[in-house]
Each structure stands twice: as C-alpha cells, then as structure tokens.
Design a protein around this motif. Sequence first.
Motif, mmCIF file in Angstrom:
data_model
loop_
_atom_site.group_PDB
_atom_site.id
_atom_site.type_symbol
_atom_site.label_atom_id
_atom_site.label_comp_id
_atom_site.label_asym_id
_atom_site.label_seq_id
_atom_site.Cartn_x
_atom_site.Cartn_y
_atom_site.Cartn_z
ATOM 1 N N PHE A 1 5.544 2.457 -8.688
ATOM 2 C CA PHE A 1 5.197 3.832 -9.050
ATOM 3 C C PHE A 1 3.938 4.255 -8.302
ATOM 4 O O PHE A 1 3.048 3.439 -8.068
ATOM 5 C CB PHE A 1 4.922 3.931 -10.558
ATOM 6 C CG PHE A 1 6.151 3.718 -11.405
ATOM 7 C CD1 PHE A 1 6.922 4.794 -11.806
ATOM 8 C CD2 PHE A 1 6.534 2.431 -11.797
ATOM 9 C CE1 PHE A 1 8.064 4.607 -12.582
ATOM 10 C CE2 PHE A 1 7.672 2.235 -12.577
ATOM 11 C CZ PHE A 1 8.441 3.337 -12.971
ATOM 12 N N THR A 2 3.879 5.543 -7.948
ATOM 13 C CA THR A 2 2.685 6.073 -7.271
ATOM 14 C C THR A 2 2.240 7.366 -7.939
ATOM 15 O O THR A 2 2.999 8.004 -8.655
ATOM 16 C CB THR A 2 2.949 6.453 -5.794
ATOM 17 O OG1 THR A 2 3.972 7.437 -5.758
ATOM 18 C CG2 THR A 2 3.306 5.283 -4.952
ATOM 19 N N PRO B 1 -4.535 8.904 4.502
ATOM 20 C CA PRO B 1 -4.976 8.773 3.101
ATOM 21 C C PRO B 1 -4.073 7.815 2.320
ATOM 22 O O PRO B 1 -2.867 7.770 2.542
ATOM 23 C CB PRO B 1 -4.842 10.195 2.553
ATOM 24 C CG PRO B 1 -4.848 11.083 3.750
ATOM 25 C CD PRO B 1 -4.235 10.289 4.870
ATOM 26 N N GLN B 2 -4.728 7.066 1.434
ATOM 27 C CA GLN B 2 -3.997 6.097 0.605
ATOM 28 C C GLN B 2 -4.003 6.580 -0.844
ATOM 29 O O GLN B 2 -4.997 7.142 -1.299
ATOM 30 C CB GLN B 2 -4.721 4.749 0.705
ATOM 31 C CG GLN B 2 -3.974 3.619 0.034
ATOM 32 C CD GLN B 2 -4.732 2.296 0.132
ATOM 33 O OE1 GLN B 2 -5.459 2.053 1.090
ATOM 34 N NE2 GLN B 2 -4.567 1.459 -0.865
ATOM 35 N N ILE B 3 -2.898 6.391 -1.562
ATOM 36 C CA ILE B 3 -2.859 6.781 -2.983
ATOM 37 C C ILE B 3 -2.481 5.575 -3.846
ATOM 38 O O ILE B 3 -2.040 4.547 -3.325
ATOM 39 C CB ILE B 3 -1.911 7.973 -3.256
ATOM 40 C CG1 ILE B 3 -0.447 7.613 -2.975
ATOM 41 C CG2 ILE B 3 -2.319 9.210 -2.459
ATOM 42 C CD1 ILE B 3 0.550 8.639 -3.491
ATOM 43 N N SER B 4 -2.635 5.727 -5.161
ATOM 44 C CA SER B 4 -2.374 4.625 -6.100
ATOM 45 C C SER B 4 -0.939 4.138 -6.036
ATOM 46 O O SER B 4 -0.018 4.948 -6.013
ATOM 47 C CB SER B 4 -2.558 5.099 -7.542
ATOM 48 O OG SER B 4 -3.875 5.325 -7.803
ATOM 49 N N LEU B 5 -0.787 2.829 -6.032
ATOM 50 C CA LEU B 5 0.539 2.219 -6.094
ATOM 51 C C LEU B 5 0.481 1.133 -7.160
ATOM 52 O O LEU B 5 -0.396 0.276 -7.128
ATOM 53 C CB LEU B 5 0.907 1.607 -4.737
ATOM 54 C CG LEU B 5 2.254 0.889 -4.682
ATOM 55 C CD1 LEU B 5 3.404 1.874 -4.833
ATOM 56 C CD2 LEU B 5 2.405 0.126 -3.368
ATOM 57 N N LYS C 1 0.860 -1.189 0.000
ATOM 58 C CA LYS C 1 0.000 0.000 0.000
ATOM 59 C C LYS C 1 0.890 1.231 0.000
ATOM 60 O O LYS C 1 2.005 1.188 0.536
ATOM 61 C CB LYS C 1 -0.844 0.054 1.288
ATOM 62 C CG LYS C 1 -1.743 -1.151 1.505
ATOM 63 C CD LYS C 1 -3.184 -0.799 1.208
ATOM 64 C CE LYS C 1 -3.990 -2.011 0.810
ATOM 65 N NZ LYS C 1 -4.551 -2.753 1.894
ATOM 66 N N CYS C 2 0.380 2.318 -0.547
ATOM 67 C CA CYS C 2 1.095 3.593 -0.418
ATOM 68 C C CYS C 2 0.188 4.555 0.346
ATOM 69 O O CYS C 2 -0.929 4.838 -0.089
ATOM 70 C CB CYS C 2 1.447 4.174 -1.783
ATOM 71 S SG CYS C 2 2.423 5.684 -1.635
ATOM 72 N N ILE C 3 0.661 4.995 1.515
ATOM 73 C CA ILE C 3 -0.157 5.869 2.361
ATOM 74 C C ILE C 3 0.629 7.110 2.780
ATOM 75 O O ILE C 3 1.856 7.156 2.659
ATOM 76 C CB ILE C 3 -0.668 5.120 3.628
ATOM 77 C CG1 ILE C 3 0.503 4.490 4.383
ATOM 78 C CG2 ILE C 3 -1.714 4.090 3.270
ATOM 79 C CD1 ILE C 3 0.074 3.745 5.659
ATOM 80 N N SER C 4 -0.117 8.081 3.288
ATOM 81 C CA SER C 4 0.509 9.328 3.745
ATOM 82 C C SER C 4 1.388 9.047 4.961
ATOM 83 O O SER C 4 1.057 8.228 5.809
ATOM 84 C CB SER C 4 -0.584 10.326 4.113
ATOM 85 O OG SER C 4 -0.003 11.442 4.742
#
Length: 363
Positions: free
Chosen positions: A151-152, A139-143, A80-83
Amino acid sequence: MINHNFSIDEDITQATTLPGALYSSPSFFEKTKDAIFTKCWHFVTDTDEVRVDGTIFPFVMSQGFLNEPLMITRTDEGLKCISNVCTHRGNILVATKQQNCKGITCCYHGKRFDLDGCFKSMPGFEEAKNFPTEADNLPQISLKEFGKLLFTSIKPAFSFEKSFGRILNRLDFLPHQNLKHYPELSRDYLVKANWMLYCENYLEGFHIPFVHPGLNATIDFGNYEYEIDKYFNLQIGIVKDGEETFEIPEKHQDFGKKVGAYYYWIFPNIMLNFYPWGLSINIVNPLEKELTKVKFLTYVWDESKFDKGAGSGLDKVEREDEEIVERVQLGVKSRLYKKGRYSPTMEKGTHHFHRLIADFLTE
Ligand code: FES
Ligand SMILES: [Fe+2]
C-alpha cells in the motif's frame, strides 16, 4: 452550488445522513481528490510481483481519478515507491514492468536515476548553474506492507500501523504469507453510481435479508457484529451451523464464535474481506461523479475451501449490490429527497463513513 460545510451528528440516534445532492455534485466530487484520496492509502500489488532484484513495477495510483504515475522498485535496501515522472520536463519514465535493472534512463533527453530515485546524470547540462539539486531526484512516497500486500500514500492523514497494523494483529492466526493472487478469479465491475453509495451500502448488513437471499441463507443475521475503529471498521459475519468457519485459536478474542467472514473496510474505499479460503480485496475507484469501477481481486490460501459458505457466490452478491446502488443513485437525485436517518444498531458503519467524509471535507 452545493454547500460543502455539512456535519454529521456524532450521536447516531439523532443523526441525519449525507445530503442527497452530494452524490451528483461535480464540485464535491472534484474536492474529494485532494481532501480525501491523496491523503489515504492505496493498494498497489503484492510482493510476488516485485520479488526479483532490480524490478521496476510502474503503476497508476487511482487510475481514472487521481491518475498519479508511480513505480515500485526493488533496491538492495528493499522496496521503494517513487514518482514515475521525469524531473526534467515531465516524461513518463517507465511504461511496463522490468527486471534486473541497474537504474532508470528517461527516453526523452537521457536523464538518469538510481532505482531509489536519486539523480545520476544528465547530458547537455554542463553549463547549468546550481545543478543538480534535491529537486532533480524522483520524489519518494510511503510504501507499507500488509502481509504480502503493498500500500502507498502521497501524504497519509492517518498511520498505517494504527489502521492496517491493527487489522493484521487481530488476524495474526491466518496464513497471510500463503496468499496467492488468482487473476482468473479477479475482475472489475462498472457501477453507474457515486463511489460513496457503493461504500455505504457495503458498510451495513441491514440490507442482506432484503437484497441477498443466497447470502442470507448462510449468515446468522441476528448475531451479525459491527466494530468501529478510528479510520476503519469491521463487520463480523457469524454463520449458521454447518457453514465453513475460521479455525480460531483458543486465546483469541473471537474464539468460540462461528465466524464465516471478517469484512474490513478502511477509509475511504478499501475493503478486505477475509474468508476461510482467503481474501477478496475490493477497491472502489471513482471514475465520474456517477460512475465507479469496483475492482475485485481474489487471493487464495486454501483452495479446498474456495467458494464455500459466506465467501461463495460473490459475483451474484456483487450484482445484487450493483443493482440496488444504481437505484439509490437515481433516488438521491430526486428534488423531493433531502437526507435520511440511520438505524442505531445496523447502520453504525455507514454513520462512521459519513462522519469521516464530513471531517475530511471540512478540515
Ligand atoms: S523529460 Fe526526461 S530527460 Fe527530458
Ligand atoms: Fe450487499
């Protein structure tokens, strides 16, 4: 104040290039942050770095420009990619890479989160009303994964599958899972020029005979090819007899060509240079309007071919590019320079880049 509402003619045979004044405009530089960089894909690291369960890998997206603190975590469900910013009062949560973690605890007032960013607990909030809410989660963003590369994007303006995915399809005969990062062969270059000048130079092979005598000796310049997609483009380096080439399978569209390099560029600042030995990733990071950091990351899958053919002497080629790009930075600031024209055959990539800049800035 410079007018940001410019357009680039779709027809390269009559188009003119970006106005020279853009390359040293502070307001234009600032505007590209939200208009371009928050909407595109950013390289983070590779899956080897985040292999172990409970890994937390903190990083800063576009360091020196966007400066967005983020982290990749490995949970039972994958990556996961998170703040990396605490949803209480904004402390940075994790400073260095960690492994075997069960969760994240903020060192400021003790707010706790799962590895997927969900709020777990917070001391001192027993009497807080309407707490916790959705806004307490990180918050989570696209990974996304490209082979082993991660890449994110904060709010992607274009699909990963239709850009990176297509590149991977075209190059599906290469051993992407065998890529290994060689930090000792990777380095950063500081270029005293606007990031766009660095990219547009990369996007044409037109200058190779003039600027890169060494590279020119291996490249068959007459057969150099350009292919333009929507948000990425490709330059195919066809090499002379006796140079190192890819072993391309019979059914592949490039079978029979002597390909020594696939130079992929993904809007706005990612370059994936595939050679028979592996991959050189270049990330063009804006720092100031006339200062750019270019990261060269070396990933190898076949050491025996390393530093041969079109993929050799990359440090020298880089210095030659830097020198010319820094000269151009001085030139485009001239009161007597307005803008130029494109070679319809050899500057398709540069034209493509300028069209995308215009589209994103005037949207
Ligand atoms: S800033 Fe994280 S708990 Fe206060
Ligand atoms: Fe070059």
